[in-house]
Design an enzyme around this catalytic site. Structure first.
Site, PDB file in Angstrom:
ATOM      1  N   ASN A  78       0.803  -1.236   0.000  1.00 15.88           N
ATOM      2  CA  ASN A  78       0.000   0.000   0.000  1.00 15.88           C
ATOM      3  C   ASN A  78       0.836   1.287   0.000  1.00 15.88           C
ATOM      4  O   ASN A  78       0.356   2.341  -0.407  1.00 15.88           O
ATOM      5  CB  ASN A  78      -1.011  -0.007   1.156  1.00 15.88           C
ATOM      6  CG  ASN A  78      -0.362  -0.113   2.509  1.00 15.88           C
ATOM      7  OD1 ASN A  78       0.781  -0.541   2.639  1.00 15.88           O
ATOM      8  ND2 ASN A  78      -1.092   0.276   3.535  1.00 15.88           N
ATOM      9  N   GLY A  84       3.236  -5.627   7.234  1.00 17.53           N
ATOM     10  CA  GLY A  84       2.148  -6.388   6.630  1.00 17.53           C
ATOM     11  C   GLY A  84       1.103  -6.684   7.690  1.00 17.53           C
ATOM     12  O   GLY A  84       1.022  -5.994   8.713  1.00 17.53           O
ATOM     13  N   SER A  85       0.331  -7.730   7.465  1.00 19.02           N
ATOM     14  CA  SER A  85      -0.777  -8.018   8.377  1.00 19.02           C
ATOM     15  C   SER A  85      -0.254  -8.612   9.690  1.00 19.02           C
ATOM     16  O   SER A  85       0.835  -9.204   9.735  1.00 19.02           O
ATOM     17  CB  SER A  85      -1.737  -8.999   7.719  1.00 19.02           C
ATOM     18  OG  SER A  85      -1.064 -10.218   7.502  1.00 19.02           O
ATOM     19  N   GLY A  95       2.813 -11.304  10.221  1.00 21.56           N
ATOM     20  CA  GLY A  95       3.912 -10.863  11.089  1.00 21.56           C
ATOM     21  C   GLY A  95       4.086 -11.779  12.285  1.00 21.56           C
ATOM     22  O   GLY A  95       5.215 -12.114  12.677  1.00 21.56           O
ATOM     23  N   GLU A 130       5.768  -4.129  11.793  1.00 24.03           N
ATOM     24  CA  GLU A 130       4.779  -3.049  11.621  1.00 24.03           C
ATOM     25  C   GLU A 130       3.548  -3.713  11.021  1.00 24.03           C
ATOM     26  O   GLU A 130       3.564  -4.111   9.855  1.00 24.03           O
ATOM     27  CB  GLU A 130       5.304  -1.982  10.656  1.00 24.03           C
ATOM     28  CG  GLU A 130       6.547  -1.264  11.131  1.00 24.03           C
ATOM     29  CD  GLU A 130       6.303  -0.391  12.332  1.00 24.03           C
ATOM     30  OE1 GLU A 130       5.142  -0.050  12.618  1.00 24.03           O
ATOM     31  OE2 GLU A 130       7.281  -0.058  13.016  1.00 24.03           O
ATOM     32  N   CYS A 187      -2.475   1.354   6.821  1.00 18.63           N
ATOM     33  CA  CYS A 187      -2.419   0.805   8.176  1.00 18.63           C
ATOM     34  C   CYS A 187      -2.967   1.826   9.161  1.00 18.63           C
ATOM     35  O   CYS A 187      -3.496   1.476  10.207  1.00 18.63           O
ATOM     36  CB  CYS A 187      -0.996   0.422   8.522  1.00 18.63           C
ATOM     37  SG  CYS A 187       0.175   1.733   8.192  1.00 18.63           S
ATOM     38  N   GLU A 244       9.767   2.617  13.529  1.00 26.99           N
ATOM     39  CA  GLU A 244      10.492   3.074  12.344  1.00 26.99           C
ATOM     40  C   GLU A 244      10.426   4.592  12.304  1.00 26.99           C
ATOM     41  O   GLU A 244       9.794   5.218  13.135  1.00 26.99           O
ATOM     42  CB  GLU A 244       9.835   2.491  11.095  1.00 26.99           C
ATOM     43  CG  GLU A 244       9.911   0.992  11.100  1.00 26.99           C
ATOM     44  CD  GLU A 244       9.452   0.373   9.808  1.00 26.99           C
ATOM     45  OE1 GLU A 244       8.603   0.964   9.119  1.00 26.99           O
ATOM     46  OE2 GLU A 244       9.944  -0.717   9.504  1.00 26.99           O
TER      47      GLU A 244
HETATM   48  P1  NAD Z   1       0.470  -9.474   4.081  1.00 29.41           P
HETATM   49  O1  NAD Z   1       0.769  -9.800   5.486  1.00 29.41           O
HETATM   50  O2  NAD Z   1      -0.433 -10.373   3.328  1.00 29.41           O
HETATM   51  O3  NAD Z   1       1.845  -9.449   3.220  1.00 29.41           O
HETATM   52  C1  NAD Z   1       2.919  -8.613   3.569  1.00 29.41           C
HETATM   53  C2  NAD Z   1       4.190  -9.160   2.934  1.00 29.41           C
HETATM   54  O4  NAD Z   1       4.524 -10.409   3.530  1.00 29.41           O
HETATM   55  C3  NAD Z   1       4.067  -9.436   1.431  1.00 29.41           C
HETATM   56  O5  NAD Z   1       5.274  -9.099   0.796  1.00 29.41           O
HETATM   57  C4  NAD Z   1       3.832 -10.940   1.389  1.00 29.41           C
HETATM   58  O6  NAD Z   1       4.209 -11.555   0.172  1.00 29.41           O
HETATM   59  C5  NAD Z   1       4.706 -11.421   2.533  1.00 29.41           C
HETATM   60  N1  NAD Z   1       4.306 -12.679   3.144  1.00 29.41           N
HETATM   61  C6  NAD Z   1       3.069 -13.228   3.219  1.00 29.41           C
HETATM   62  N2  NAD Z   1       3.106 -14.381   3.928  1.00 29.41           N
HETATM   63  C7  NAD Z   1       4.406 -14.549   4.318  1.00 29.41           C
HETATM   64  C8  NAD Z   1       5.074 -15.526   5.114  1.00 29.41           C
HETATM   65  N3  NAD Z   1       4.415 -16.569   5.644  1.00 29.41           N
HETATM   66  N4  NAD Z   1       6.393 -15.395   5.321  1.00 29.41           N
HETATM   67  C9  NAD Z   1       7.078 -14.331   4.822  1.00 29.41           C
HETATM   68  N5  NAD Z   1       6.495 -13.371   4.059  1.00 29.41           N
HETATM   69  C10 NAD Z   1       5.169 -13.471   3.815  1.00 29.41           C
HETATM   70  O7  NAD Z   1      -0.047  -7.978   4.052  1.00 29.41           O
HETATM   71  P2  NAD Z   1      -0.583  -7.105   2.809  1.00 29.41           P
HETATM   72  O8  NAD Z   1      -1.940  -7.574   2.414  1.00 29.41           O
HETATM   73  O9  NAD Z   1       0.460  -7.037   1.765  1.00 29.41           O
HETATM   74  O10 NAD Z   1      -0.702  -5.652   3.457  1.00 29.41           O
HETATM   75  C11 NAD Z   1      -1.773  -5.227   4.217  1.00 29.41           C
HETATM   76  C12 NAD Z   1      -1.463  -5.277   5.695  1.00 29.41           C
HETATM   77  O11 NAD Z   1      -0.267  -4.531   5.955  1.00 29.41           O
HETATM   78  C13 NAD Z   1      -2.525  -4.611   6.541  1.00 29.41           C
HETATM   79  O12 NAD Z   1      -2.775  -5.401   7.676  1.00 29.41           O
HETATM   80  C14 NAD Z   1      -1.920  -3.272   6.941  1.00 29.41           C
HETATM   81  O13 NAD Z   1      -2.429  -2.722   8.131  1.00 29.41           O
HETATM   82  C15 NAD Z   1      -0.484  -3.655   7.071  1.00 29.41           C
HETATM   83  N6  NAD Z   1       0.394  -2.492   6.962  1.00 29.41           N
HETATM   84  C16 NAD Z   1       0.995  -2.049   8.103  1.00 29.41           C
HETATM   85  C17 NAD Z   1       1.796  -0.920   8.079  1.00 29.41           C
HETATM   86  C18 NAD Z   1       2.459  -0.424   9.336  1.00 29.41           C
HETATM   87  O14 NAD Z   1       3.423   0.334   9.222  1.00 29.41           O
HETATM   88  N7  NAD Z   1       2.002  -0.799  10.514  1.00 29.41           N
HETATM   89  C19 NAD Z   1       2.009  -0.241   6.866  1.00 29.41           C
HETATM   90  C20 NAD Z   1       1.395  -0.738   5.711  1.00 29.41           C
HETATM   91  C21 NAD Z   1       0.583  -1.866   5.774  1.00 29.41           C
END
Ligand code: NAD
Length: 493
Positions: A151, A226-227, A231, A248, A282, A462
């Site tokens: 995003n 990520g989610s 994480g 994050e 996020c 961060e």
């Molecule tokens: P996601 O968790 O599906 O994926 C994030 C990343 O992790 C991607 O590159 C994905 O390919 C990788 N990934 C997925 N499964 C994995 C695993 N088992 N091992 C290692 N890597 C893996 O998240 P998304 O749909 O890409 O993004 C949306 C989420 O990110 C939302 O929950 C949002 O709140 C969060 N987000 C948080 C912040 C923050 O700074 N807190 C910023 C942006 C987005």
């Protein structure tokens, strides 16, 4: 159809298994941007090996010299800002005024990090003994595995990659498979800036590729955005392997509107917070907690303006709200809209897929508002990550804060009020890494700590100086020039 490659050891190279995936534009699913590597663990191993080999020379380059390279990277991001913003918009959807802001955050991060390489402060303190000096230095950690969401395809990776490099680490980055083209440009920019081969590597792919980075024993640190679900799974592996990890993760951010607030401003803030980036931040405002005496008027004001927001392709100048990222996201968001209705929340507007004109080939959902949302509802508690705002009523500041805190996430928060006491009480009591007063839940600046509490993070921040804490380890040094054995805790007491 253009084909893109991994960036390993200073060259763009084909993935070992020769597998690729299509990068589909969310605004028009018929628009295939290109094919990107679906990398395997052997590609990751190659990238990690390059990063490991280049670590010694990079960490031994004087930090201000590394800073000079990152400053040049900032200049190149500046030169390519508009071009890069269009590439980002085409692959992830948000309008170009937003993707330009996204690039600007990376520019700010480069310049900030470049200046910090002249500081990287340690301490010099008195010793317990005479003729002895105590000091501490920050050392880099090694190969950093960076895994990011789609995003903020440039800003968020820059928050990790740039300080990691500034501190003398080397990097293997897996961009999101929903925004891989941005990763290609990031690599081009760092190469042109003068980052030596092997110091920065980009491996494209899905969860399998991410897992290979996490599992590689030569990766010393994982920086993840990520989610919360992903994480947490990664953190379990890092715990077993004794790796440092910075997380994050998700958010369910609340904006409070008190009865003494400037309502025009509060509504403007809620619209930007909830529907900017189509609610896919996020830090998006996904809960609005409104004082009972202004509840109806606030909802009326939001409805009037939100229903006029222009949906469309983010590459068009008139677009205010872009598509959501992919078909899976459409299904997820629409299922939450059904959940909201079945839980008894009142749908005020939206709640539908947007069609007509240029929208039929894309992933468009109308901005949506539910009112009378209560704390036990899933749409109050769970991250939807789409243009859905849940509005709840409160009768006092205490109740508003209590509602805002009744959630497993803790990233951002906001209160609109003209009362100084309310503003400071909220600042003190809101369980979130960030609190905005009279501003929406979004709007982070590159030189301030960024991150969340509870289910959003694991204690790291961060942004700003705090990013340098993640990417360094302490080396403590004692210099004894007394020419005799001085035993700490023994000879001087
Ligand atoms: P996601 O968790 O599906 O994926 C994030 C990343 O992790 C991607 O590159 C994905 O390919 C990788 N990934 C997925 N499964 C994995 C695993 N088992 N091992 C290692 N890597 C893996 O998240 P998304 O749909 O890409 O993004 C949306 C989420 O990110 C939302 O929950 C949002 O709140 C969060 N987000 C948080 C912040 C923050 O700074 N807190 C910023 C942006 C987005």
């Amino acid at each position: 159809m253009p084909k893109f490659e991994n960036y390993i050891n200073g060259a763009f190279i084909t993935p070992n298994d020769n597998n690729y995936f299509d990068n589909i534009s969310p605004a028009n699913n018929a628009d295939i941007i290109g094919q990107f590597p679906l990398s395997s663990s052997s590609d990751v191993d190659n990238a990690v090996s390059a990063a490991k080999q280049s670590f010694k020379a990079w960490k031994n380059m004087p930090a201000p010299k590394r800073g000079d390279i990152l400053r040049i990277a900032g200049d190149i991001f500046t030169r390519r800002k508009k071009e890069l913003a269009k590439i980002m918009t085409r692959e992830m959807g948000k309008p170009t005024f937003e993707t330009e802001g996204d690039v600007q955050e990376a520019i700010d991060t480069c310049y900030y990090a470049a200046s910090e390489t002249r500081r990287l402060f340690g301490q010099t303190v008195p010793s317990e003994m005479n003729e002895k000096i105590n000091m501490s230095f920050r050392n880099p950690i090694g190969v950093c595995g960076i895994i990011t969401a789609w995003n903020f395809p440039i800003a968020v990776p820059s928050w990790k990659i740039i300080p990691a490099l500034a501190c003398g680490n080397t990097v293997v980055w897996k961009p999101s498979d929903d925004a891989p083209h941005s990763g290609i440009i990031f690599a081009e920019i760092l190469e042109e800036a003068g980052v030596p081969a092997g110091v920065f590597n980009v491996v494209h792919g899905d969860a399998i590729c991410g897992q290979a980075i996490v599992n590689n024993p030569d990766v010393a640190l994982i920086g993840f955005t990520g989610s919360t679900q992903t994480g947490t799974a990664i953190a379990e592996v890092c715990g077993r392997m004794n790796k440092r990890i910075s997380l994050e993760m998700g958010g369910k951010n609340a904006q409070i509107i008190m009865d003494d607030a400037n309502l025009e401003l509060a509504v403007e803030g809620a619209l930007w917070g909830a529907f900017g980036t189509t609610g896919q931040r996020c830090t998006a405002t996904s809960r609005l907690i409104v004082h009972s005496s202004v509840y109806d008027i606030v909802i009326e004001m939001i409805e009037k303006q939100a229903t006029k927001l222009r949906l469309g392709d983010g590459l068009k100048a008139e677009t205010q709200v872009g598509p959501v990222i992919n078909k899976k996201a459409v299904e997820k968001i629409m299922s939450y809209i059904e959940i909201g209705k079945s839980e008894g929340a009142k749908l005020v507007f939206g709640g539908e897929i947007a069609t007509g004109n240029d929208l039929d080939n894309g992933n468009f959902i109308k901005p949506t508002l539910f009112k009378d949302v209560t704390r036990n509802m899933r749409i109050f508690q769970e991250e939807i990550f789409g243009p859905v705002l849940s509005v709840s009523k409160c009768h006092s500041l205490d109740e508003a804060i209590e509602l805002a805190n009744d959630c497993k996430y803790g990233l951002s928060s906001s209160i609109f009020t003209n009362d100084v006491r309310s503003a400071w009480l909220a600042t003190k009591e809101l369980e979130a890494g960030i609190t905005y007063i009279n501003a929406p839940t979004i709007g982070a600046e590159a030189h301030m700590p960024f991150g969340g509490v509870k289910g959003t993070g694991n204690g790291h921040r961060e942004g700003g100086w705090t990013a340098f804490e993640i990417f360094t380890e302490w080396k403590t040094v004692y210099v004894d020039y007394s020419n005799k054995l001085q035993r700490a805790q023994i000879d001087n007491y």
